[in-house]
Design a protein around this motif. Sequence first.
Motif, PDB file in Angstrom:
ATOM      1  N   GLN A  25       0.806  -1.220   0.000  1.00  0.00           N
ATOM      2  CA  GLN A  25       0.000   0.000   0.000  1.00  0.00           C
ATOM      3  C   GLN A  25       0.841   1.273   0.000  1.00  0.00           C
ATOM      4  O   GLN A  25       0.308   2.371  -0.093  1.00  0.00           O
ATOM      5  CB  GLN A  25      -0.944  -0.011   1.201  1.00  0.00           C
ATOM      6  N   ASP A  26       2.141   1.123   0.155  1.00  0.00           N
ATOM      7  CA  ASP A  26       3.075   2.246   0.132  1.00  0.00           C
ATOM      8  C   ASP A  26       2.693   3.345   1.127  1.00  0.00           C
ATOM      9  O   ASP A  26       2.754   4.538   0.810  1.00  0.00           O
ATOM     10  CB  ASP A  26       3.206   2.806  -1.293  1.00  0.00           C
ATOM     11  N   ARG A  27       2.277   2.923   2.307  1.00  0.00           N
ATOM     12  CA  ARG A  27       1.942   3.866   3.375  1.00  0.00           C
ATOM     13  C   ARG A  27       2.094   3.148   4.705  1.00  0.00           C
ATOM     14  O   ARG A  27       2.016   1.909   4.772  1.00  0.00           O
ATOM     15  CB  ARG A  27       0.529   4.401   3.218  1.00  0.00           C
ATOM     16  N   PRO A  28       2.302   3.899   5.781  1.00  0.00           N
ATOM     17  CA  PRO A  28       2.368   3.254   7.099  1.00  0.00           C
ATOM     18  C   PRO A  28       1.009   2.630   7.438  1.00  0.00           C
ATOM     19  O   PRO A  28      -0.039   3.175   7.110  1.00  0.00           O
ATOM     20  CB  PRO A  28       2.685   4.407   8.053  1.00  0.00           C
ATOM     21  N   LEU A  29       1.055   1.480   8.086  1.00  0.00           N
ATOM     22  CA  LEU A  29      -0.171   0.835   8.573  1.00  0.00           C
ATOM     23  C   LEU A  29      -0.138   0.806  10.094  1.00  0.00           C
ATOM     24  O   LEU A  29       0.923   0.628  10.704  1.00  0.00           O
ATOM     25  CB  LEU A  29      -0.291  -0.586   8.031  1.00  0.00           C
ATOM     26  N   HIS A  30      -1.307   0.943  10.698  1.00  0.00           N
ATOM     27  CA  HIS A  30      -1.393   0.960  12.155  1.00  0.00           C
ATOM     28  C   HIS A  30      -0.787  -0.284  12.786  1.00  0.00           C
ATOM     29  O   HIS A  30      -0.173  -0.191  13.843  1.00  0.00           O
ATOM     30  CB  HIS A  30      -2.844   1.128  12.603  1.00  0.00           C
ATOM     31  N   VAL A  31      -0.971  -1.440  12.163  1.00  0.00           N
ATOM     32  CA  VAL A  31      -0.424  -2.653  12.760  1.00  0.00           C
ATOM     33  C   VAL A  31       1.093  -2.542  12.889  1.00  0.00           C
ATOM     34  O   VAL A  31       1.662  -2.903  13.919  1.00  0.00           O
ATOM     35  CB  VAL A  31      -0.840  -3.923  11.976  1.00  0.00           C
ATOM     36  N   TYR A  32       1.753  -2.044  11.871  1.00  0.00           N
ATOM     37  CA  TYR A  32       3.210  -1.895  11.925  1.00  0.00           C
ATOM     38  C   TYR A  32       3.614  -0.777  12.875  1.00  0.00           C
ATOM     39  O   TYR A  32       4.621  -0.873  13.571  1.00  0.00           O
ATOM     40  CB  TYR A  32       3.783  -1.632  10.533  1.00  0.00           C
ATOM     41  N   GLN A  33       2.826   0.285  12.914  1.00  0.00           N
ATOM     42  CA  GLN A  33       3.131   1.387  13.817  1.00  0.00           C
ATOM     43  C   GLN A  33       2.956   0.977  15.277  1.00  0.00           C
ATOM     44  O   GLN A  33       3.706   1.425  16.139  1.00  0.00           O
ATOM     45  CB  GLN A  33       2.243   2.591  13.495  1.00  0.00           C
TER      46      GLN A  33
END
Length: 179
Positions: A25-33
């Motif tokens: 998705q080329d964006r930060p995801l909450h799960v990774y954050q």
Amino acid sequence: MARVPYVESEDVPEEHRDLLVSSLQDRPLHVYQALGNNPEVLAGMRGFFGSLWSDSGLSDRRRELVVLAVTREIDNAYEWHQHVRIARGEGVTDETIAAVSAGEFDALEPEEATLLRYALAVVRGEVDDRTHDAIAELYDDSAVVGIAALAEGYAALGGVIDALGVELEEEFVGWDPTA
């Protein structure tokens, strides 16, 4: 509300910053954050799930069907939402996604139905010789290990997401995309 903060790239060591961003998705995801609160765990989990994606022995379509079946079984809206999008990108129709959500595996190809029944048996702790033999007729030992790890890996990730209260980045797609 999330139980841990969503970290930003400046909050993690430089060598882990790219792990906050979804490669799809080329964006930060909450799960990774959320996982970024422990950068070493984030790195380990990204490596593990990367291996499950590329080394499970399944086609991309079938990998996504397993992930959808497991995340629906454990009622994890976050992973379901993310993987509906990915599955669509792999050519999985909304009708097939709805069938998986409803547990109507007979609507799928017989081989896919066997695969999803096996994946759910793994997550439920119900794999017996008959269940194993059915999947072993379709896949070699390497793939059977990959399928079991894929199923349990996503079940475990769902538990972590639930424990941390990770929230969706946008409105939930729903359990039945045809509705």
